[in-house]
Design a protein around this motif. Structure first.
Motif, PDB file in Angstrom:
ATOM      1  N   LYS A   1      61.489   6.248  29.233  1.00  0.00           N
ATOM      2  CA  LYS A   1      60.501   6.176  28.167  1.00  0.00           C
ATOM      3  C   LYS A   1      59.253   5.387  28.571  1.00  0.00           C
ATOM      4  O   LYS A   1      58.264   5.381  27.824  1.00  0.00           O
ATOM      5  N   ALA A   2      59.303   4.720  29.709  1.00  0.00           N
ATOM      6  CA  ALA A   2      58.166   3.894  30.136  1.00  0.00           C
ATOM      7  C   ALA A   2      56.968   4.775  30.472  1.00  0.00           C
ATOM      8  O   ALA A   2      57.104   5.852  31.067  1.00  0.00           O
ATOM      9  N   ARG A   3      55.799   4.278  30.117  1.00  0.00           N
ATOM     10  CA  ARG A   3      54.562   5.023  30.355  1.00  0.00           C
ATOM     11  C   ARG A   3      53.907   4.513  31.637  1.00  0.00           C
ATOM     12  O   ARG A   3      53.622   3.316  31.753  1.00  0.00           O
ATOM     13  N   PRO A   4      53.641   5.386  32.588  1.00  0.00           N
ATOM     14  CA  PRO A   4      53.037   4.925  33.848  1.00  0.00           C
ATOM     15  C   PRO A   4      51.586   4.504  33.661  1.00  0.00           C
ATOM     16  O   PRO A   4      50.872   5.051  32.815  1.00  0.00           O
ATOM     17  N   SER A   5      51.176   3.533  34.452  1.00  0.00           N
ATOM     18  CA  SER A   5      49.772   3.127  34.469  1.00  0.00           C
ATOM     19  C   SER A   5      48.949   4.112  35.281  1.00  0.00           C
ATOM     20  O   SER A   5      47.805   4.421  34.941  1.00  0.00           O
ATOM     21  N   VAL A   6      49.531   4.604  36.377  1.00  0.00           N
ATOM     22  CA  VAL A   6      48.879   5.581  37.250  1.00  0.00           C
ATOM     23  C   VAL A   6      49.828   6.761  37.426  1.00  0.00           C
ATOM     24  O   VAL A   6      51.005   6.573  37.733  1.00  0.00           O
ATOM     25  N   GLN A   7      49.308   7.949  37.222  1.00  0.00           N
ATOM     26  CA  GLN A   7      50.124   9.147  37.412  1.00  0.00           C
ATOM     27  C   GLN A   7      49.379  10.127  38.318  1.00  0.00           C
ATOM     28  O   GLN A   7      48.247  10.518  38.034  1.00  0.00           O
TER      29      GLN A   7
ATOM     30  N   VAL B  12      47.420  -7.491  37.802  1.00  0.00           N
ATOM     31  CA  VAL B  12      46.768  -6.199  38.032  1.00  0.00           C
ATOM     32  C   VAL B  12      47.668  -5.326  38.909  1.00  0.00           C
ATOM     33  O   VAL B  12      48.337  -5.814  39.815  1.00  0.00           O
ATOM     34  N   THR B  13      47.680  -4.037  38.629  1.00  0.00           N
ATOM     35  CA  THR B  13      48.434  -3.107  39.458  1.00  0.00           C
ATOM     36  C   THR B  13      47.746  -2.966  40.813  1.00  0.00           C
ATOM     37  O   THR B  13      46.556  -2.663  40.876  1.00  0.00           O
ATOM     38  N   PHE B  14      48.492  -3.213  41.896  1.00  0.00           N
ATOM     39  CA  PHE B  14      47.975  -3.075  43.255  1.00  0.00           C
ATOM     40  C   PHE B  14      48.619  -1.842  43.898  1.00  0.00           C
ATOM     41  O   PHE B  14      49.835  -1.644  43.786  1.00  0.00           O
ATOM     42  N   ILE B  15      47.802  -1.045  44.570  1.00  0.00           N
ATOM     43  CA  ILE B  15      48.322   0.022  45.425  1.00  0.00           C
ATOM     44  C   ILE B  15      47.790  -0.236  46.830  1.00  0.00           C
ATOM     45  O   ILE B  15      46.576  -0.269  47.042  1.00  0.00           O
ATOM     46  N   VAL B  16      48.699  -0.443  47.763  1.00  0.00           N
ATOM     47  CA  VAL B  16      48.348  -0.854  49.120  1.00  0.00           C
ATOM     48  C   VAL B  16      48.700   0.259  50.098  1.00  0.00           C
ATOM     49  O   VAL B  16      49.820   0.790  50.074  1.00  0.00           O
ATOM     50  N   VAL B  17      47.758   0.619  50.945  1.00  0.00           N
ATOM     51  CA  VAL B  17      48.012   1.537  52.052  1.00  0.00           C
ATOM     52  C   VAL B  17      48.283   0.730  53.307  1.00  0.00           C
ATOM     53  O   VAL B  17      47.526  -0.199  53.629  1.00  0.00           O
ATOM     54  N   THR B  18      49.379   1.040  53.997  1.00  0.00           N
ATOM     55  CA  THR B  18      49.680   0.353  55.247  1.00  0.00           C
ATOM     56  C   THR B  18      50.531   1.246  56.132  1.00  0.00           C
ATOM     57  O   THR B  18      51.243   2.128  55.658  1.00  0.00           O
ATOM     58  N   HIS B  19      50.422   1.014  57.444  1.00  0.00           N
ATOM     59  CA  HIS B  19      51.314   1.684  58.393  1.00  0.00           C
ATOM     60  C   HIS B  19      52.381   0.713  58.888  1.00  0.00           C
ATOM     61  O   HIS B  19      53.270   1.102  59.643  1.00  0.00           O
ATOM     62  N   ASP B  20      52.270  -0.550  58.451  1.00  0.00           N
ATOM     63  CA  ASP B  20      53.161  -1.611  58.911  1.00  0.00           C
ATOM     64  C   ASP B  20      54.400  -1.674  58.025  1.00  0.00           C
ATOM     65  O   ASP B  20      54.324  -2.030  56.846  1.00  0.00           O
ATOM     66  N   GLN B  21      55.557  -1.338  58.602  1.00  0.00           N
ATOM     67  CA  GLN B  21      56.800  -1.289  57.829  1.00  0.00           C
ATOM     68  C   GLN B  21      57.173  -2.660  57.264  1.00  0.00           C
ATOM     69  O   GLN B  21      57.552  -2.780  56.095  1.00  0.00           O
ATOM     70  N   GLU B  22      57.087  -3.699  58.096  1.00  0.00           N
ATOM     71  CA  GLU B  22      57.457  -5.037  57.643  1.00  0.00           C
ATOM     72  C   GLU B  22      56.548  -5.493  56.509  1.00  0.00           C
ATOM     73  O   GLU B  22      56.998  -6.129  55.550  1.00  0.00           O
TER      74      GLU B  22
ATOM     75  N   SER C 118      53.351  14.034  43.777  1.00  0.00           N
ATOM     76  CA  SER C 118      53.465  13.503  42.413  1.00  0.00           C
ATOM     77  C   SER C 118      54.035  12.093  42.476  1.00  0.00           C
ATOM     78  O   SER C 118      54.999  11.845  43.207  1.00  0.00           O
ATOM     79  N   LEU C 119      53.430  11.176  41.730  1.00  0.00           N
ATOM     80  CA  LEU C 119      53.859   9.778  41.708  1.00  0.00           C
ATOM     81  C   LEU C 119      53.649   9.203  40.315  1.00  0.00           C
ATOM     82  O   LEU C 119      52.695   9.579  39.622  1.00  0.00           O
ATOM     83  N   LYS C 120      54.503   8.257  39.949  1.00  0.00           N
ATOM     84  CA  LYS C 120      54.296   7.455  38.748  1.00  0.00           C
ATOM     85  C   LYS C 120      54.351   5.987  39.154  1.00  0.00           C
ATOM     86  O   LYS C 120      55.348   5.539  39.719  1.00  0.00           O
ATOM     87  N   ILE C 121      53.267   5.256  38.881  1.00  0.00           N
ATOM     88  CA  ILE C 121      53.164   3.851  39.235  1.00  0.00           C
ATOM     89  C   ILE C 121      52.907   3.068  37.951  1.00  0.00           C
ATOM     90  O   ILE C 121      52.073   3.474  37.126  1.00  0.00           O
ATOM     91  N   TYR C 122      53.598   1.958  37.791  1.00  0.00           N
ATOM     92  CA  TYR C 122      53.607   1.261  36.509  1.00  0.00           C
ATOM     93  C   TYR C 122      52.801  -0.037  36.557  1.00  0.00           C
ATOM     94  O   TYR C 122      52.590  -0.621  37.627  1.00  0.00           O
ATOM     95  N   ARG C 123      52.367  -0.458  35.375  1.00  0.00           N
ATOM     96  CA  ARG C 123      51.526  -1.646  35.237  1.00  0.00           C
ATOM     97  C   ARG C 123      52.203  -2.868  35.864  1.00  0.00           C
ATOM     98  O   ARG C 123      53.377  -3.153  35.619  1.00  0.00           O
ATOM     99  N   GLY C 124      51.445  -3.595  36.687  1.00  0.00           N
ATOM    100  CA  GLY C 124      51.950  -4.813  37.302  1.00  0.00           C
ATOM    101  C   GLY C 124      52.681  -4.601  38.608  1.00  0.00           C
ATOM    102  O   GLY C 124      53.109  -5.567  39.232  1.00  0.00           O
ATOM    103  N   GLU C 125      52.794  -3.354  39.066  1.00  0.00           N
ATOM    104  CA  GLU C 125      53.471  -3.113  40.344  1.00  0.00           C
ATOM    105  C   GLU C 125      52.569  -3.466  41.522  1.00  0.00           C
ATOM    106  O   GLU C 125      51.342  -3.391  41.441  1.00  0.00           O
ATOM    107  N   LEU C 126      53.216  -3.815  42.631  1.00  0.00           N
ATOM    108  CA  LEU C 126      52.537  -3.891  43.921  1.00  0.00           C
ATOM    109  C   LEU C 126      53.165  -2.772  44.747  1.00  0.00           C
ATOM    110  O   LEU C 126      54.221  -2.938  45.347  1.00  0.00           O
ATOM    111  N   PHE C 127      52.508  -1.630  44.697  1.00  0.00           N
ATOM    112  CA  PHE C 127      53.062  -0.375  45.220  1.00  0.00           C
ATOM    113  C   PHE C 127      52.446  -0.084  46.581  1.00  0.00           C
ATOM    114  O   PHE C 127      51.233  -0.184  46.749  1.00  0.00           O
ATOM    115  N   CYS C 128      53.289   0.290  47.546  1.00  0.00           N
ATOM    116  CA  CYS C 128      52.799   0.571  48.900  1.00  0.00           C
ATOM    117  C   CYS C 128      52.923   2.041  49.243  1.00  0.00           C
ATOM    118  O   CYS C 128      53.966   2.668  48.994  1.00  0.00           O
ATOM    119  N   LEU C 129      51.856   2.595  49.815  1.00  0.00           N
ATOM    120  CA  LEU C 129      51.890   3.906  50.449  1.00  0.00           C
ATOM    121  C   LEU C 129      52.050   3.657  51.937  1.00  0.00           C
ATOM    122  O   LEU C 129      51.163   3.096  52.580  1.00  0.00           O
TER     123      LEU C 129
END
Length: 382
Positions: free
Chosen positions: A17-23, A203-213, A41-52
């Protein structure tokens, strides 16, 4: 250590039932005949630190640029807080982006750099001054307000760029390889600073990285990408311990993969026969499998026990080999063990006590036994 979620975030991705901040809804991006992003397709929620996370050319930066509005999808749509922003220009989106180069103005002081984006906001001079002071305190650079970028360290410049990105209080902050310009030790330190700042501002962060660690340390969740597609989305522990497929298993960390055939299914365990290995392998598995199906057995190097003596039960998951290479890293040792078939198995051994001169350690060319429990391996079908 994993990032703390703000108080209002309670793993919303588990709540239908949660509403995503970014879809991101079936987004595709083509450059001529080349498909950079393929039906993502992705659902990212408010306050996440999400990595691509992914290698060069996997489509992660192109996806980030579509979120920012710098690229327009060839198909699909992007929504922020339920609003379709697919064709909305960057300056009209509640989004800010922090680039790897930081792009600081060299002729401006730290406080001028931070306040630059506030010039066109409907704020009084006093409000702008207060916001700059707030950002300086957030990144702990109050004593450096009058300095120019060339008078700062790499980590300090990174924090200035972060403060400038947050000054307008965006709903979404996009970070493209934010720590890539820092050396290893500073990068590790800055990871925790970035996590703490994100926790404070919420704030919702979306981070792009190639570094696994870096992705494993920073993120609440990770999307692993390859050739424009999402291979798996999950929390760092899930991505590492329970990969869905060979690509994710092989891309995240080190792993031993044994290709074989399912030859037995019994009471929550499967038996896999691997060519070149005399004894079948036994793995805990509760999913549906068919006899004769080709599968891969995946075992992380740290799950493997190495010793000069044969294990008490020399049944399945007990292999004999010879130490081909040995790397000592202080906290752990990495072994490359060659089996009679010629296959190389990686073993990571934690050095939990100091070695003594009179103790016989596993060394180069030693004949050794490798073993692991059925619960320590996975069966992969893709």
């Amino acid at each position: 250590m994993q990032p703390r979620l703000p108080d209002y975030v309670e793993k919303p991705w588990l709540d239908p039932k949660a509403r995503p901040s970014v879809q991101v809804d079936s987004v595709t991006k083509k450059f001529g005949d080349f498909i950079a992003v393929n039906d993502v397709s992705l659902k990212i929620y408010r306050g996440e630190l999400f990595c691509l996370l992914g290698g060069s050319g996997c489509g992660k930066t192109t996806l980030l640029r579509m979120l920012a509005g710098f690229e327009t999808p060839s198909g699909g749509r992007v929504l922020i807080d339920g609003q379709d922003v697919t064709n909305v220009p960057p300056y009209d989106r509640p989004v800010n982006m922090m680039f790897q180069s930081y792009a600081l103005f060299p002729h401006m002081s730290v406080e001028q750099n931070i306040g630059y984006g506030l010039k066109h906001e409907k704020m009084s001079k006093a409000e702008v001054k207060d916001r700059i002071r707030e950002m300086l305190e957030l990144v702990q650079l109050g004593d450096f307000a009058r300095r120019k970028p060339h008078q700062l360290s790499g980590g300090q410049r990174q924090r200035v760029a972060l403060a400038r990105s947050l000054a307008k209080k965006p709903k979404l902050l996009l970070l493209d390889e934010p720590l890539g310009a820092l050396d290893k030790k500073l990068r590790e330190q800055t990871q925790f600073e970035l996590m703490n700042i994100q926790y404070k501002v919420g704030v919702t962060f979306i981070v792009v990285t190639h570094d696994q660690e870096e992705a494993m340390t920073l993120s609440t969740r990770i999307a692993v990408m390859d050739r424009g597609q999402i291979m798996q989305v999950g929390a760092p522990t899930d991505i590492y311990e329970y990969p869905d497929n060979r690509f994710t298993a092989d891309f995240i960390g080190s792993i031993n993969l044994f290709d074989g055939i399912v030859t037995g299914i019994d009471n929550g365990h499967v038996t896999v026969t691997v060519e070149g290995i005399d004894t079948p392998m036994t793995i805990s598995h509760t999913g549906s499998l068919q006899l004769g199906r080709p599968v891969s057995v995946a075992v992380r190097p740290e799950k493997v026990v190495i010793g000069r003596d044969a294990p008490a039960e020399r049944g399945s998951n007990a292999l004999r080999g010879q130490v081909l290479d040995l790397g000592y890293f202080g906290d752990r040792s990495l072994y490359r063990v060659k089996l009679p078939s010629g296959r190389i198995v990686l073993v990571s051994h934690q050095n939990i006590r100091r070695a003594r001169d009179n103790e016989r350690q596993v060394d180069w060319d030693d004949t050794v036994w490798l073993s692991w429990s059925p619960d320590s391996a996975l069966v992969l079908t893709e």
